[in-house]
Design a protein around this motif. Structure first.
Motif, PDB file in Angstrom:
ATOM      1  N   LYS A 128       0.918  -1.431   0.648  1.00 57.76           N
ATOM      2  CA  LYS A 128      -0.007   0.222   0.036  1.00 57.76           C
ATOM      3  C   LYS A 128       0.224   1.478  -0.042  1.00 57.76           C
ATOM      4  N   ASP A 129       0.774   1.824   1.489  1.00 60.10           N
ATOM      5  CA  ASP A 129       1.353   3.526   1.221  1.00 60.10           C
ATOM      6  C   ASP A 129       2.999   2.543   0.889  1.00 60.10           C
ATOM      7  N   TYR A 130       3.699   2.542   0.585  1.00 65.57           N
ATOM      8  CA  TYR A 130       5.227   1.796   0.589  1.00 65.57           C
ATOM      9  C   TYR A 130       5.997   2.526   0.445  1.00 65.57           C
ATOM     10  N   MET A 131       6.118   3.763   0.512  1.00 74.69           N
ATOM     11  CA  MET A 131       7.212   5.344   0.500  1.00 74.69           C
ATOM     12  C   MET A 131       7.090   5.781   2.286  1.00 74.69           C
ATOM     13  N   LYS A 132       6.199   5.554   2.896  1.00 75.44           N
ATOM     14  CA  LYS A 132       6.611   5.576   4.540  1.00 75.44           C
ATOM     15  C   LYS A 132       6.946   4.465   5.613  1.00 75.44           C
ATOM     16  N   LEU A 133       8.650   5.378   6.245  1.00 80.49           N
ATOM     17  CA  LEU A 133       9.137   4.101   6.995  1.00 80.49           C
ATOM     18  C   LEU A 133       8.332   3.491   7.891  1.00 80.49           C
ATOM     19  N   PRO A 134       8.610   2.022   7.988  1.00 78.00           N
ATOM     20  CA  PRO A 134       7.862   1.977   9.270  1.00 78.00           C
ATOM     21  C   PRO A 134       8.495   2.227  10.678  1.00 78.00           C
ATOM     22  N   PRO A 135       7.341   1.974  11.932  1.00 83.17           N
ATOM     23  CA  PRO A 135       7.982   2.436  12.940  1.00 83.17           C
ATOM     24  C   PRO A 135       9.628   2.146  13.544  1.00 83.17           C
ATOM     25  N   GLU A 136      10.235   3.118  14.460  1.00 82.26           N
ATOM     26  CA  GLU A 136      11.453   2.608  14.294  1.00 82.26           C
ATOM     27  C   GLU A 136      11.902   0.923  15.002  1.00 82.26           C
ATOM     28  N   ASP A 137      10.532   0.272  15.769  1.00 80.50           N
ATOM     29  CA  ASP A 137      10.660  -0.755  16.688  1.00 80.50           C
ATOM     30  C   ASP A 137      10.127  -1.985  15.852  1.00 80.50           C
ATOM     31  N   LYS A 138      10.627  -1.409  14.595  1.00 79.11           N
ATOM     32  CA  LYS A 138      10.230  -2.367  13.018  1.00 79.11           C
ATOM     33  C   LYS A 138      10.978  -2.103  12.586  1.00 79.11           C
TER      34      LYS A 138
END
Length: 267
Positions: free
Chosen positions: A244-254
């Motif tokens: 889906k929104d692939y340009m969004k970085l995941p949270p740091e813990d992920k």
């Protein structure tokens, strides 16, 4: 506080990535020489688009290939890979955990959470090769239900079991469920067009992903770590199907890799 293992992983991650890049370069060389299509897939394609190379915390490489082309690639790889690289398939390594094809570096070592040390399959650094095939023109909702059901049943049937009434019931229930999913898929394959969609083989598609064939072929080229590799025709559509929104970085813990431990070179 960082553990010694986390410190080791951070210290060695880039060397591991570069070793995997070397494997990818060998695969690319063989595929171009033999006229075999492959393309960057999953997090590797995402890394190419979003970072110009590896996702900074990633520790594997994924590519895809037509299921119909895999036998030809396996044979070409056996003839042309350098001695330290192993073409690993469910047929060549009977103990392998998953029905995924890999090219492994036998001079290295990698441990994943689900690795089974009672089995003697090779455990070096690798590039995953996911076989893909034309899909019947089912609705996306139907594919998601069938693929998820088949993969869940298949995973349970292939996990370690102990003799008990519960195990017997699981084998009965999930055996029937897998057979029903497979039968529905086969019937649809007989009567529905298989030109519009393309995706992972059913036993590797636990998320029920479907790509439009026109979003994959004809293949394009993409830069990854300063080199050029094959990519889907529309990386944007392909990645949107996956994330889906692939340009969004995941949270740091992920922001973690897949490996529990790795060593880029065995002394």
């Amino acid at each position: 506080m960082n553990t010694p293992l986390q410190i080791h992983q951070r210290k060695h991650l880039r060397a591991v990535q570069l070793k995997q890049l070397d494997i990818l370069c060998e695969i690319d060389r063989i595929c171009r020489a033999e006229g075999i299509d492959y393309w960057l897939d999953g997090g590797t394609l995402l890394g190419a688009v979003r970072h110009g190379g590896f996702i900074p915390w990633d520790d594997d490489i994924d590519i895809a290939m037509r299921l119909a082309d895999l036998p030809r690639f396996v044979e070409a790889a056996r003839r042309n890979l350098p001695p330290h690289l192993l073409m690993q398939t469910p047929d060549t390594d009977r103990d392998v955990r998953m029905p995924i094809f890999k090219v492994r570096d036998t001079n290295s070592f990698l441990v994943e959470a689900a690795d089974d040390f009672t089995r003697g399959y090779a455990k070096g650094l690798y590039v995953d090769i996911f076989p893909m095939m034309p899909y019947p023109a089912f609705s996306r909702r139907f594919v998601k239900r069938i693929a998820k059901g088949y993969c869940r049943a298949n995973a349970i049937l292939n996990s370690q079991h102990y003799y008990s009434l519960r195990s017997a019931a699981e084998f009965f229930y999930f055996g029937i469920k897998r057979a029903c999913c497979a039968a529905l898929w086969q019937v649809g394959s007989l009567f529905l067009s298989k030109k519009e969609y393309f995706s992972n083989t059913l036993n590797n598609n636990g998320y029920g992903i479907m790509h439009r064939t026109a979003d994959i072929f004809p293949l394009s080229e993409i830069a990854f770590e300063g080199k050029t590799f094959r990519a889907p025709a529309s990386p944007d559509h392909y990645l949107h199907d996956l994330y889906k929104d692939y340009m969004k970085l995941p949270p740091e813990d992920k922001r973690t890799g897949h490996a529990v431990f790795f060593c880029e070179e065995l002394k």
